[in-house]
Structures are given as structure tokens and as C-alpha cells.
Write an enzyme that holds these catalytic residues in place. Structure first.
Site, PDB file in Angstrom:
ATOM      1  CE  LYS A 120      -4.514   0.750   0.111  1.00 28.92           C
ATOM      2  NZ  LYS A 120      -5.570  -0.032  -0.545  1.00 28.92           N
ATOM      3  CG  ASP A 122      -7.194   3.374  -1.249  1.00 30.31           C
ATOM      4  OD1 ASP A 122      -7.700   2.238  -1.217  1.00 30.31           O
ATOM      5  OD2 ASP A 122      -7.248   4.151  -0.291  1.00 30.31           O
TER       6      ASP A 122
END
Length: 445
Positions: free
Chosen positions: A126, A166
Site C-alpha cells: 500500500k 485508492d
């Protein structure tokens, strides 16, 4: 709580001070997995769990860029490469003022389990920045993305680390990031997912997280002889995940009555229709406005500064952000007759809320299982890029549907307790076994 869990968590908090979201994510997993690990000494001896919570690599860098006034602005960029045991690091980039190391480590840790559940060969990672795209011009966003990618490019690649979008990173941002990567590396490869359809993207990718979440909840309801047809559904958020959750629910005959943003929520007792959904799509994806504007246009109720969990519903789809459902919200949902919760966002329910759902024995799907459709379709995009092929909409949707059924089956396999399925336990153990066994096979890594 077992003594071993508390001892483990004490070490985690001491080694990672102040990272409360990461602590929360690790605790939720460890509580499910510790009894399983104790029954399987091979995992204990190799300290697999201890290795799993430590990122393989943490990258932090500065991102200088010029705003439209010619002033230099400086943000911080991150990439957490958590686990490559079963494939290249895979996970989104988040651009939001709240981004920090603890939040990204929690998201990367969750991603490892989520990606393992998809059945596809993808590790977990991430990244992102504390940059806020809201209120910025296209040129400002482009200059930021180019500066961000100038540093990130040396750490990623189609067989190393494949980021995606995201919160705050949609099609516009992916385009700018990809253009800079291509300029720097002089290669056209599948290094990012969520790309535009005419330059390597996959059909269904924008819809995938929302569609996948609905497919998962559909499978949960089937275990009780129920379906989504006619069910009243409360959805939070109004971004990509919420939009396509609503679209798929409408297709399956459910009635969606809420949508929200950080300012408040709209409530349409008669059910949100296609015109209202199109208004939200245009408002959020093009005009980047507030959901209140759609309430005015369609004359539905608007609740300023509130979340939609007081509204009576059969199924709840928290699709906004982490920890948006607290203990009181969960009690209200159960009291009002909610029979299922499908998490479209990452960790949107607090531990206390999850406990309420599980005590009430309602169908509760944790995000690492129910929102895995997004990264699953990113994996399908990677496959198409590698083969230089583009699959049809139907083919991608069918593959997504099959993957969500397979994830549900893994959760049932590891989480079934009598007549009740503990989906948290099932998802955690199912993901853990795949990654842990790969780590053991590969030696001291």
C-alpha cells in the site's frame, strides 16, 4: 483474551508506537489466528506471524511540486511493500491529508490477506501521500503525480510492485502517474492497474469493488435461504465503491435508501433510482461536489453531519472509510432488524462494532473478504496486460463473480462453527494459510 495474544500485541505496540490503526488490524487478525497457530507448531517455530507483521520494505520520500501560483509545496510519499510471498506487491495508492505510516501499514497488512483470498498470485502492499487532491486544479494534480512517480518509479515494476488507485487516486491520477512512469522507464508495461480502457485498463475495474461486495453478500444470504431481492439497503459513501454497490444492488432488485459523504447523508425512502445514481456519478466524478446537491435536485431528505446507520435497513454496506461504524451504530443497526453487513471500505467497523454483529449472529463480512473484488479485478488486469489481450465485460464480470464465490467458500471452510459462520475467522485463517505456507516453502525470507 488469551495471554499469548496480549503478549504478542504488547510487542507490536512497543515496536510500532502511535500506529493505532495498524495495532487494530493486527489484533483483529491475531485474535482469530493464534489458536490455529498454536495447533500448528510449524508456524510457531518459524515465527511466521512475527514475520508477517513486519513489512519487507518501507519507503518514505519527499514530494516537492509547484502549485498554480508558482509556489513550491512539499508533501510526503510512502510505499509499504508488506509481503511478496505469493506474488508481486499489490495494493492501492491513497492521496488524503490523513495518510500516515500507521494507516498505510494497516492497509498493507490487510491487503496481504485480501490478495491471498482472491486465489490470484499477488502479494500485499500500500502507498500514498498526505497530498489532498480536493480543490486542486488538474495541472496541480498532474505536477504532484509526476513528482511522486519520479521517486516511486525506482521501486516498482510489473513483476515487483504494481500499485493501483485508492481514496483520492482515480482515473485522472492513475493517468498522470502512468505517463510519468512511461517517460522515465521508456517502457509500456502493466505497472499500474486502474488504467484507462484504451491504454491497458480492464473492463469492470471501476465497478469491481462494489460489484464484488454485493456478490459476496449475495452468497452469505444464500446460506440462510435469502436473496437481495426486495431488501432495503443502507450504503455509506458516494465514491467509486458506493456508486457501483448501488448499481449492482439495483440490478438485483434491492432498494437502496442512503448515500453519504463526509458532510452528511441523503435518504430516499422510496429508493434511489437510476436518475439519482447518475446525478451522484456526475457530481462526484466530474464536478467533485457534495452529496447535498443531489438531495436538493431530487427532493430527498438530507442529514447534515450525520452517518446513515440510524436508518432502518435489512443490509448495510459501509463503503466510505475506516471505523465509520462504532459500537452504538452497530447496536442501532441490529435493533432495527439489519440481518447482514458487507464491508465495501477497509476496516469500516470498529472492534466493538464487530463484536456487536457477531454476538447478534448476523451475517458480517469483513472488508478483506467482501471488498476483495477490486484487487481481484486488478489481478485480472495484470493478466490481460501480460498477455497483451483485452477480455470482454461479460468475461471479466464472470471471473469476478467466480472469485467472490471462491472467497466465500474459503471463509466458510475455515470459519464455520456449528450453524454459524465466523467470516472474520474464516477470512483471516484462509489468507494466513496460503501466505504462511509460501513463506515456509521459501525459507528464511
Amino acid at each position: 483474551m488469551s495471554k499469548k495474544v496480549e503478549e504478542f500485541m504488547q510487542k507490536v505496540t512497543e515496536r510500532n508506537p502511535g500506529e493505532k490503526e495498524f495495532h487494530q488490524a493486527v489484533r483483529e487478525v491475531v485474535e482469530s489466528i493464534m489458536p490455529f497457530v498454536e495447533k500448528n507448531p510449524k508456524y510457531q517455530e518459524a515465527k511466521v506471524l512475527e514475520k508477517m507483521i513486519e513489512p519487507e520494505r518501507t519507503i518514505i520520500f519527499r514530494v516537492p511540486w509547484f502549485d498554480d501560483k508558482g509556489q513550491v509545496q512539499i508533501n510526503r510519499g510512502y510505499r509499504i511493500e508488506m509481503s511478496s510471498a505469493i506474488g508481486p506487491y499489490k495494493g492501492g495508492l491513497r492521496f488524503h491529508p490523513t495518510v500516515n505510516l500507521g494507516i498505510l501499514k494497516f492497509l498493507a497488512f490487510e491487503q496481504v490477506f485480501k490478495n491471498a483470498l482472491t486465489t490470484l498470485p499477488m502479494g500485499g502492499g500500500k502507498g500514498g501521500s498526505d497530498f489532498d487532491p480536493k480543490g486542486k486544479s488538474d495541472n496541480e494534480v498532474m505536477r504532484f503525480c509526476q513528482s511522486f512517480m519520479t521517486e516511486l518509479a525506482r521501486h516498482i515494476g510489473p513483476d515487483t510492485d504494481v500499485p493501483a488507485g485508492d481514496i483520492g487516486v482515480g482515473g485522472r491520477e492513475i493517468g498522470y502517474l502512468y505517463g510519468q512512469y512511461k517517460r522515465l522507464r521508456n517502457e509500456f508495461t502493466g505497472v499500474l492497474t486502474g488504467k484507462g480502457l484504451n491504454w491497458g485498463g480492464s473492463l469492470i475495474r471501476p465497478e469491481a469493488t462494489g460489484y464484488g461486495c454485493v456478490y459476496f453478500v449475495e452468497q452469505m444470504l444464500k446460506t440462510k435461504g435469502e436473496s437481495l431481492k426486495g431488501k432495503i439497503c443502507a450504503v455509506s459513501g458516494s465514491g467509486n465503491v458506493a456508486q457501483y454497490t448501488v448499481e449492482k444492488l439495483m440490478q438485483l432488485g434491492a432498494k437502496v435508501v442512503t448515500l453519504s459523504d463526509s458532510n452528511g447523508f441523503i435518504y430516499d425512502k422510496g429508493g434511489i433510482d437510476k436518475k439519482e445514481l447518475n446525478c451522484v456519478l456526475e457530481l462526484k466524478n466530474v464536478r467533485r461536489g457534495r452529496i447535498k446537491e443531489c438531495a436538493k435536485e431530487f427532493n430527498c431528505e438530507y442529514f447534515d453531519g450525520k452517518k446513515p446507520w440510524d436508518i432502518k435497513c435489512d443490509v448495510a454496506f459501509p463503503s466510505a472509510t475506516q471505523n465509520e461504524i462504532d459500537e452504538n451504530d452497530a447496536k442501532t443497526l441490529v435493533k432495527n432488524g439489519c440481518i447482514a453487513v458487507g464491508e465495501g471500505a477497509n476496516m469500516p467497523s470498529t472492534p466493538e462494532a464487530v463484536e456487536v454483529f457477531q454476538k447478534a449472529k448476523i451475517l458480517y463480512a469483513p472488508g478483506k473478504a467482501s471488498n476483495a473484488g477490486g484487487v481481484a479485478t486488478s489481478g485480472l488486469e495484470m493478466s490481460q496486460n501480460s498477455m497483451r489481450l483485452s477480455w470482454t465485460r461479460e468475461e471479466v464480470d464472470n471471473r469476478l463473480h467466480d472469485i467472490m464465490i471462491a472467497i466465500h467458500e474459503q471463509c466458510v471452510k475455515y470459519g464455520k462453527e456449528g450453524n454459524y459462520v465466523d467470516y472474520v475467522k474464516g477470512a483471516n485463517i484462509g489468507g494466513f494459510v496460503k501466505v504462511a505456507d509460501a513463506m515456509l516453502d521459501q525459507g528464511l525470507v
